[in-house]
Design an enzyme around this catalytic site. Structure first.
Site, PDB file in Angstrom:
ATOM      1  N   GLY A   1       0.803  -1.221   0.000  1.00 36.58           N
ATOM      2  CA  GLY A   1       0.000   0.000   0.000  1.00 36.58           C
ATOM      3  C   GLY A   1       0.835   1.269   0.000  1.00 36.58           C
ATOM      4  O   GLY A   1       0.356   2.324  -0.419  1.00 36.58           O
TER       5      GLY A   1
ATOM      6  N   GLU B  50      27.435  -1.612  12.371  1.00 44.17           N
ATOM      7  CA  GLU B  50      26.000  -1.410  12.155  1.00 44.17           C
ATOM      8  C   GLU B  50      25.245  -1.393  13.486  1.00 44.17           C
ATOM      9  O   GLU B  50      24.017  -1.362  13.504  1.00 44.17           O
ATOM     10  CB  GLU B  50      25.440  -2.502  11.236  1.00 44.17           C
ATOM     11  CG  GLU B  50      25.991  -2.441   9.819  1.00 44.17           C
ATOM     12  CD  GLU B  50      25.441  -3.540   8.919  1.00 44.17           C
ATOM     13  OE1 GLU B  50      24.494  -4.236   9.342  1.00 44.17           O
ATOM     14  OE2 GLU B  50      25.948  -3.688   7.788  1.00 44.17           O
TER      15      GLU B  50
END
Length: 201
Positions: A129, A156
């Site tokens: 969507g 990270e």
């Protein structure tokens, strides 16, 4: 066989604008598309969160009937019941790498598991969507006896703990909601059906 009514050539892209560019990108797309009455619809604008593609792999030990899960904090779950999510191994697909290569690389980084052979499970859009992310989900059979501890890539800021549970407990985790990550649910439900089929064959 089910078949979509329209394809890509039934969409006219008028304009693409970058609204934000960071680790991910947010774009504004102005477009028209065919309506189900056969006519072209009005010009509309939609925002699109661009995450790209990712690969995920369910690590399963068939000898011990054990599922290897990762546990880590997730920014999207900060306001959810469980900010630390139980998941299968996963990572974004960088340019030049295949989904299979990323699944193997991430398995090593997030769990220490050395895998070679992958069984494809699914390829799906996570939330079409407003997001373009595509997930490639696999399963790999492993020896779970030496998979343990805390893993992750330091630069990270990853802090990933290994959790090993029986397949029955993993399936129960899906039913109870303690496992709420979509790729993990899809992979575990696939495994549950696979084991059920094996036991009845």
């Amino acid at each position: 066989m089910i078949k979509p009514t329209y394809q890509q050539n039934d969409i006219k892209i008028h304009k693409k604008e970058t609204c934000y560019q960071g680790f991910f990108r947010m774009s504004k797309i102005t477009l028209q598309h065919k309506m189900f009455n056969g006519q072209w619809g009005p010009v509309i604008s939609r925002e699109l969160f661009q995450r790209g593609e990712a690969a995920a792999v369910l690590l399963y030990d068939p000898k011990l009937d054990v599922v290897v899960l990762t546990e880590q904090i997730r920014i999207g779950a900060l306001n959810y019941d469980h900010p630390w999510q139980f998941e299968i191994v996963a990572g974004m697909i960088e340019p030049g790498l295949t989904p299979e290569e990323v699944a193997i690389k991430e398995a090593k980084e997030e769990s220490g598991a050395e895998i070679q052979q992958l069984i494809p499970i699914s390829r799906y859009l996570s939330s079409s969507g407003g997001c373009d992310e595509v997930l490639h989900v696999f399963m790999a059979e492993v020896d779970s006896s030496n998979i343990e501890g805390v893993h992750g890539v330091a630069h990270e800021s990853e802090d990933i703990k290994i959790t090993k549970v029986s397949s029955a407990d993993a399936f129960a985790g899906v039913n109870s909601g303690i496992i709420s990550n979509a790729a993990t649910i899809i992979a575990l439900q696939w495994l549950e059906l696979r084991l059920l089929k094996q036991r009845h064959s």
